[in-house]
Design a protein around this motif. Structure first.
Motif, PDB file in Angstrom:
ATOM      1  N   GLU A 141      36.997 -22.879  52.153  1.00  0.00           N
ATOM      2  CA  GLU A 141      37.748 -21.611  52.165  1.00  0.00           C
ATOM      3  C   GLU A 141      39.024 -21.736  51.336  1.00  0.00           C
ATOM      4  N   LEU A 142      39.650 -22.915  51.396  1.00  0.00           N
ATOM      5  CA  LEU A 142      40.861 -23.122  50.603  1.00  0.00           C
ATOM      6  C   LEU A 142      40.553 -23.041  49.104  1.00  0.00           C
ATOM      7  N   LYS A 143      39.383 -23.516  48.723  1.00  0.00           N
ATOM      8  CA  LYS A 143      38.999 -23.421  47.308  1.00  0.00           C
ATOM      9  C   LYS A 143      38.894 -21.965  46.872  1.00  0.00           C
ATOM     10  N   LYS A 144      38.487 -21.084  47.781  1.00  0.00           N
ATOM     11  CA  LYS A 144      38.459 -19.649  47.469  1.00  0.00           C
ATOM     12  C   LYS A 144      39.876 -19.123  47.251  1.00  0.00           C
ATOM     13  N   VAL A 145      40.825 -19.628  48.038  1.00  0.00           N
ATOM     14  CA  VAL A 145      42.232 -19.250  47.853  1.00  0.00           C
ATOM     15  C   VAL A 145      42.700 -19.671  46.460  1.00  0.00           C
ATOM     16  N   PHE A 146      42.369 -20.916  46.060  1.00  0.00           N
ATOM     17  CA  PHE A 146      42.744 -21.407  44.733  1.00  0.00           C
ATOM     18  C   PHE A 146      42.132 -20.549  43.623  1.00  0.00           C
ATOM     19  N   GLU A 147      40.951 -20.018  43.846  1.00  0.00           N
ATOM     20  CA  GLU A 147      40.269 -19.231  42.815  1.00  0.00           C
ATOM     21  C   GLU A 147      40.715 -17.771  42.800  1.00  0.00           C
ATOM     22  N   GLU A 148      40.995 -17.211  43.985  1.00  0.00           N
ATOM     23  CA  GLU A 148      41.189 -15.767  44.102  1.00  0.00           C
ATOM     24  C   GLU A 148      42.633 -15.339  44.313  1.00  0.00           C
ATOM     25  N   GLY A 149      43.504 -16.233  44.721  1.00  0.00           N
ATOM     26  CA  GLY A 149      44.907 -15.901  44.899  1.00  0.00           C
ATOM     27  C   GLY A 149      45.150 -14.829  45.942  1.00  0.00           C
ATOM     28  N   ALA A 150      46.043 -13.874  45.609  1.00  0.00           N
ATOM     29  CA  ALA A 150      46.405 -12.821  46.562  1.00  0.00           C
ATOM     30  C   ALA A 150      45.202 -11.970  46.952  1.00  0.00           C
ATOM     31  N   ARG A 151      44.191 -11.873  46.074  1.00  0.00           N
ATOM     32  CA  ARG A 151      42.998 -11.086  46.412  1.00  0.00           C
ATOM     33  C   ARG A 151      42.284 -11.687  47.625  1.00  0.00           C
ATOM     34  N   TRP A 152      42.275 -13.019  47.734  1.00  0.00           N
ATOM     35  CA  TRP A 152      41.681 -13.633  48.922  1.00  0.00           C
ATOM     36  C   TRP A 152      42.379 -13.122  50.175  1.00  0.00           C
ATOM     37  N   ALA A 153      43.711 -13.084  50.125  1.00  0.00           N
ATOM     38  CA  ALA A 153      44.474 -12.636  51.296  1.00  0.00           C
ATOM     39  C   ALA A 153      44.143 -11.182  51.639  1.00  0.00           C
ATOM     40  N   VAL A 154      44.124 -10.327  50.637  1.00  0.00           N
ATOM     41  CA  VAL A 154      43.829  -8.909  50.879  1.00  0.00           C
ATOM     42  C   VAL A 154      42.401  -8.740  51.396  1.00  0.00           C
ATOM     43  N   SER A 155      41.461  -9.481  50.827  1.00  0.00           N
ATOM     44  CA  SER A 155      40.063  -9.400  51.265  1.00  0.00           C
ATOM     45  C   SER A 155      39.897  -9.838  52.708  1.00  0.00           C
ATOM     46  N   ASN A 156      40.807 -10.659  53.187  1.00  0.00           N
ATOM     47  CA  ASN A 156      40.749 -11.143  54.564  1.00  0.00           C
ATOM     48  C   ASN A 156      41.695 -10.393  55.503  1.00  0.00           C
ATOM     49  N   GLY A 157      42.146  -9.223  55.072  1.00  0.00           N
ATOM     50  CA  GLY A 157      42.916  -8.354  55.949  1.00  0.00           C
ATOM     51  C   GLY A 157      44.422  -8.485  55.867  1.00  0.00           C
ATOM     52  N   TYR A 158      44.911  -9.272  54.908  1.00  0.00           N
ATOM     53  CA  TYR A 158      46.356  -9.478  54.785  1.00  0.00           C
ATOM     54  C   TYR A 158      46.924  -8.616  53.650  1.00  0.00           C
ATOM     55  N   GLY A 159      46.898  -7.301  53.841  1.00  0.00           N
ATOM     56  CA  GLY A 159      47.472  -6.426  52.828  1.00  0.00           C
ATOM     57  C   GLY A 159      46.478  -5.430  52.286  1.00  0.00           C
ATOM     58  N   THR A 160      46.908  -4.739  51.228  1.00  0.00           N
ATOM     59  CA  THR A 160      46.114  -3.642  50.661  1.00  0.00           C
ATOM     60  C   THR A 160      45.896  -3.845  49.162  1.00  0.00           C
ATOM     61  N   GLU A 161      44.975  -3.075  48.633  1.00  0.00           N
ATOM     62  CA  GLU A 161      44.677  -3.130  47.206  1.00  0.00           C
ATOM     63  C   GLU A 161      45.920  -2.792  46.383  1.00  0.00           C
ATOM     64  N   ARG A 162      46.748  -1.881  46.877  1.00  0.00           N
ATOM     65  CA  ARG A 162      47.977  -1.519  46.153  1.00  0.00           C
ATOM     66  C   ARG A 162      48.855  -2.735  45.939  1.00  0.00           C
ATOM     67  N   ASP A 163      48.903  -3.620  46.936  1.00  0.00           N
ATOM     68  CA  ASP A 163      49.741  -4.807  46.825  1.00  0.00           C
ATOM     69  C   ASP A 163      49.415  -5.593  45.558  1.00  0.00           C
ATOM     70  N   LEU A 164      48.134  -5.729  45.252  1.00  0.00           N
ATOM     71  CA  LEU A 164      47.719  -6.519  44.091  1.00  0.00           C
ATOM     72  C   LEU A 164      48.196  -5.912  42.785  1.00  0.00           C
ATOM     73  N   ASN A 165      48.252  -4.593  42.735  1.00  0.00           N
ATOM     74  CA  ASN A 165      48.652  -3.912  41.500  1.00  0.00           C
ATOM     75  C   ASN A 165      50.101  -4.171  41.129  1.00  0.00           C
ATOM     76  N   PHE A 166      50.901  -4.611  42.106  1.00  0.00           N
ATOM     77  CA  PHE A 166      52.325  -4.804  41.862  1.00  0.00           C
ATOM     78  C   PHE A 166      52.720  -6.285  41.890  1.00  0.00           C
ATOM     79  N   CYS A 167      51.762  -7.129  41.548  1.00  0.00           N
ATOM     80  CA  CYS A 167      52.019  -8.559  41.361  1.00  0.00           C
ATOM     81  C   CYS A 167      51.785  -8.923  39.898  1.00  0.00           C
TER      82      CYS A 167
END
Length: 474
Positions: A141-167
């Motif tokens: 799962e950590l390797k997915k974090v390394f590959e996906e970054g903030a998208r991993w967090a959003v995909s797992n319920g930690y935030g919204t799609e809008r958040d990604l647009n402002f990084c």
């Protein structure tokens, strides 16, 4: 050999200051800040100018001080075909960065709950050296974090799609290669996702006190009296270990490719080489970990605000990276060129109409976030055309130390720092008094002085000033 004054706030380190310089050095600083400028930092700036493929200048920002290889505050653009990549130009805390959030609750309505907010933030978000987070991940799962970054967090319920647009990079560098991350780096990263870390990392509640650019502030969603939250942290132990691992590889690469350097801390490898490709991939993985880290902290910060204030409408203004190397296109000598830009304690500052910033900001330019030092003002600026022309779209990143942490602890007592901050209306919470001592505001240059330099020369322009009210230190 003396520095050459170009203008009031621009100085040149002439070719010859260090043997083998390919370009001059360029330091953005004021007469006032020159008084605390370390000779060794100037030497490092000159040393960077010896790197193969370096373009235009070896650049240093006004917070410049001695770092590993590059000075902190150092920027270098190297030819994207014939240049090199150097871990010393990125640093150990890969993608140490800053995220700014705003809430519709004005500070005047929040003050009565400020103590409780700071206490709950401190309890909710683990901080300090070796701190362990609330998440329990396995290596896959950590390797997915390394590959996906903030998208991993959003995909797992930690935030919204809008958040990604402002990084920056939408919170993910796509060239990450998790399979090259060492077992030790994975081990260090498993327990630290969603943690603040130590040193100058912090969580800060502030208030927009002054607006300098009305149009830009409206576009960024900033108003006087508005409550802000600033998150400053990076890739934690995983990033540190990734850098440590690669330094051993690069020490051998210098000999393998016959590269002559004035400082072994500038160890580098030619772009396109096996060593360079592997480093870039794992550096991107560490950067993605940092974006996921800030995203998870953002989610937990929203939960605290919702619990205490009945509001979790914390919107991201922007999220910027500091310690990173990125492949970009820039105009050099009138021609578009592929450049690998090293920013070591420096912030990207792209101008308006740039396709790499959120569409909502393209009429203004990229938000630039400059944190203060616990008791001093933070700033929001915007990127400019001049930055694109002179500094590969880069500007300062923070205040810059004038005292080492050990010196600060000898000079200041944490309980006194906390008391003085309280007298100025700032609540400070840390894992220990020694942390408050080493992070005392006077251990740093004044953020006002740093920002005034970059604003006056035009490599970023002031938009708003933020006063701190409460801070949690790692």
């Amino acid at each position: 050999m003396n520095l050459i004054k170009i203008t009031d706030n621009i100085w040149e380190v002439p070719i010859g200051y260090t043997e083998g310089m390919r370009v001059p050095g360029r330091i953005y600083t004021s007469e006032k800040l020159m008084k605390n400028l370390e000779p060794d930092a100037i030497k490092q700036n000159a040393n960077v100018a010896t790197l193969p493929g370096i373009l235009k200048y070896s650049i240093a920002m006004p917070e410049m001080h001695v770092g590993y290889g590059f000075p902190i505050g150092g920027v270098a653009g190297l030819d994207g075909n014939d240049g090199v990549i150097s871990p010393g130009g990125v640093g150990f805390d890969i993608n140490c960065g800053v995220r700014l959030l705003v809430t519709k609750i004005p500070m005047k309505d929040l003050l009565l709950k400020l103590d409780q907010l700071i206490e709950d933030i401190f309890k909710t978000i683990p901080s300090g050296v070796g701190s362990k987070g609330r998440l329990k991940l396995d290596a896959n799962e950590l390797k997915k974090v390394f590959e996906e970054g903030a998208r991993w967090a959003v995909s797992n319920g930690y935030g919204t799609e809008r958040d990604l647009n402002f990084c920056e990079e939408n919170g993910c560098m796509k060239d990450a290669t998790s399979d090259k991350v060492s077992k030790k780096a994975i081990s260090r990263g498993l327990s630290q996702l969603g943690t603040l870390g130590s040193g100058n990392h912090f969580l800060e509640i502030g208030c927009v006190e002054e607006i300098f650019d009305t149009d830009a502030s409206k576009v960024f969603g900033l108003e006087r009296g508005m409550t802000t939250i600033m998150i400053h942290t990076g890739s934690r132990g995983a990033g540190h270990q990734i850098c440590t691992d690669q330094l051993e590889v690069f020490a051998s690469a210098v000999k393998k490719y016959g590269i002559k350097l004035p400082d072994k801390q500038l160890a580098c490898a030619p772009l396109g080489s096996k060593e360079a490709e592997e480093y870039y991939g794992v550096m991107c993985a560490a950067a993605n970990y940092a974006w996921a880290n800030r995203q998870i902290i953002t989610h937990w910060m929203r939960e605290v605000f919702d619990k205490i204030l009945g509001d979790n409408d914390l919107k991201i203004v922007y999220d910027v990276a500091h310690n990173i190397a990125k492949i970009e296109e820039h105009i050099v000598d009138g021609k578009k060129k592929r450049v690998i830009v090293h920013r070591k304690g420096a912030t990207r500052a792209f101008s308006k109409d740039n396709e790499h910033i959120p569409i909502e900001y393209r009429s203004i330019g990229q938000p630039v976030l400059i944190p203060g030092s616990m008791g001093t003002y933070s700033y929001v600026l915007k990127g400019t055309d001049r930055a694109m022309e002179e500094t590969f779209g880069s500007t300062c990143h923070g205040s810059g130390r004038v005292l080492s942490r050990s010196s600060a602890k000898r000079k200041y007592r944490g309980e006194n720092v906390k008391k003085e901050l309280k007298e100025h209306g700032i609540i400070a919470k840390a894992v220990s008094d020694s942390v408050l001592a080493e992070e005392a505001p006077l251990a740093y240059k004044l953020s006002d002085d740093i920002v005034d330099v970059v604003d006056s020369v035009g490599i970023s322009k002031k938009v708003a000033k933020i006063r701190p009210y409460g801070v949690v230190k790692g």
